[in-house]
Design a protein around this motif. Sequence first.
Motif, PDB file in Angstrom:
ATOM      1  N   GLU A  68       6.910   5.676   5.197  1.00  0.00           N
ATOM      2  CA  GLU A  68       6.817   5.963   6.341  1.00  0.00           C
ATOM      3  C   GLU A  68       7.678   7.273   6.052  1.00  0.00           C
ATOM      4  N   GLY A 121       8.060  -0.467  -5.486  1.00  0.00           N
ATOM      5  CA  GLY A 121       7.307   1.718  -5.758  1.00  0.00           C
ATOM      6  C   GLY A 121       7.015   2.104  -6.907  1.00  0.00           C
ATOM      7  N   THR A 172       1.808  -2.104  -1.592  1.00  0.00           N
ATOM      8  CA  THR A 172       0.997  -1.362  -0.554  1.00  0.00           C
ATOM      9  C   THR A 172      -0.252  -1.580  -1.036  1.00  0.00           C
ATOM     10  N   PHE A 173      -0.831  -2.609  -3.010  1.00  0.00           N
ATOM     11  CA  PHE A 173      -2.098  -2.493  -2.725  1.00  0.00           C
ATOM     12  C   PHE A 173      -1.272  -4.022  -4.341  1.00  0.00           C
ATOM     13  N   ARG A 192       4.859   9.111   0.584  1.00  0.00           N
ATOM     14  CA  ARG A 192       3.995   7.868  -0.682  1.00  0.00           C
ATOM     15  C   ARG A 192       3.075   7.092   0.175  1.00  0.00           C
ATOM     16  N   ILE A 193       2.190   7.068  -0.762  1.00  0.00           N
ATOM     17  CA  ILE A 193       1.398   5.562  -0.322  1.00  0.00           C
ATOM     18  C   ILE A 193       1.562   4.950   0.960  1.00  0.00           C
ATOM     19  N   GLY A 194       1.362   4.056   1.373  1.00  0.00           N
ATOM     20  CA  GLY A 194       2.334   3.249   2.198  1.00  0.00           C
ATOM     21  C   GLY A 194       3.293   3.830   2.717  1.00  0.00           C
ATOM     22  N   SER A 222      -1.835   8.644  -5.993  1.00  0.00           N
ATOM     23  CA  SER A 222      -0.882   7.545  -6.153  1.00  0.00           C
ATOM     24  C   SER A 222       0.144   8.101  -7.556  1.00  0.00           C
ATOM     25  N   TYR A 258       4.113   5.642  -4.688  1.00  0.00           N
ATOM     26  CA  TYR A 258       3.723   4.217  -3.676  1.00  0.00           C
ATOM     27  C   TYR A 258       5.321   3.239  -3.411  1.00  0.00           C
ATOM     28  N   GLU A 259       4.510   3.376  -2.039  1.00  0.00           N
ATOM     29  CA  GLU A 259       5.460   2.173  -1.541  1.00  0.00           C
ATOM     30  C   GLU A 259       5.215   0.524  -2.370  1.00  0.00           C
TER      31      GLU A 259
END
Length: 440
Positions: A267, A223, A215-216, A263-265, A206, A211-212
């Motif tokens: 597109e 993000g 995401t978690f 980025r994680i999560g 991360s 990340y967006e």
Amino acid sequence: MFSIKKHGNNASNEAQAIIESSHDGVIVVDQESRVTLVNKQAKEILGLPDQVIGTKITEFIPKSDLLRILRTGKKEIGDICTIFNRELIINRLPILEDGKVVGVVSNFKQIDDIQKMEMKIRKNLHQSGLEAKHQLSDIVGNSNVMKECKDLAAKFAKTNATIMIFGRSGTGKELFAQGIHLSSMRKKGPFVAVNCAALPESLLESELFGYEEGTFTGAVKGGKMGLFELAHGGTIFLDEIGEMPIRIQSMLLRVLEEREIRRIGGERVIPVDVRIIVATNRELDQMIQENTFREDLYYRLNILSLELPTLQTRLYDIPELVYSFLDALKEKHSHPVKAFSNEVFSLFYQYNWPGNVRELRNVVERMVILADDETITLKDAKFLTIKIKKHTHEKKKEIEHERTVILSLLKEEEGNKTKVAERLGVDRTTLWRKMRKYNL
């Protein structure tokens, strides 16, 4: 910075309406540090009374940092401080009228627990911030081997190719990475240093790629930008690359091949223009054989390689290093030390320095702290004498053990040196050299 012109009460009313619409706390002071505008959020966060307009900010915050902005006229963005037991992130900007500072506007908000954790991680992860500080010319050492390293680094700096720096702990790998950055066409861009061994896999991913939102659990609202994005237009330095998990190695390989990240999560594919420098003290060839480091990544990273010498192979540089440390320590410690005796330098030359330049610096600092006189003598270096004796004893035992093993194998193989060399995992030339050394 803000430039303003006076337009009367209507402008003041409009300004008040604007700052009341902000979710952040906003406070404005004039050149005499008197509060001229403040919104409800600022009153709540700072615990200010309703009738605060016209009073000096120092009546409520005695050591207000706004006074510094009034004096220097320099903006400060993203400062973190604690006011009334509340941790805040603050921006401070001077207000200019005809080029003169006539006030300061400050906006701030409280840092929640997630933001606190993120900022601590970032601080630990790349303590050098986004700025390189050390030029190649700042690196101490005029031995032939160090001159060759600095000359080679200067040549590498003229290219955009990926660089792999090999060197044991304490040999100055990040110093060279910073120096290469500052000698390159990217010197005005950011320098981001990342220790790949500092974080577990999920956090390292991360931090590198961002990340967006959503995401978690615990993800920052909106993000977060990753370090590759932060390094856009500059250099990213990946230290301890041998500690990078295999899965993230695959992601790094994609960055090298495509020059883009996701980025994680997310597109969206984000192009990044980053020069990559990596460093390791591991034997990556062996790690490839053990399937703990990707062979294809190794060859993509090792386009240009720079191997830094150990301190033991550049003893000529020790006096220059010692006195450079002594100069630096004058700012840190109040001490009378001006010189080191020849006997102490003799000890420096005898010691094997497993921690290299970093260990030498620590040893010098310890001596300086404990010294009573202007010259460091053997009485200030007793701890180093003990280290040398211990190392000498261990080395002697190691030699005795190796001699015994070779002698035993020669008897087992009835003097067949080819078979003995195979069992030791060395070639015949190496075995012959050891036999002559041990009079076998």
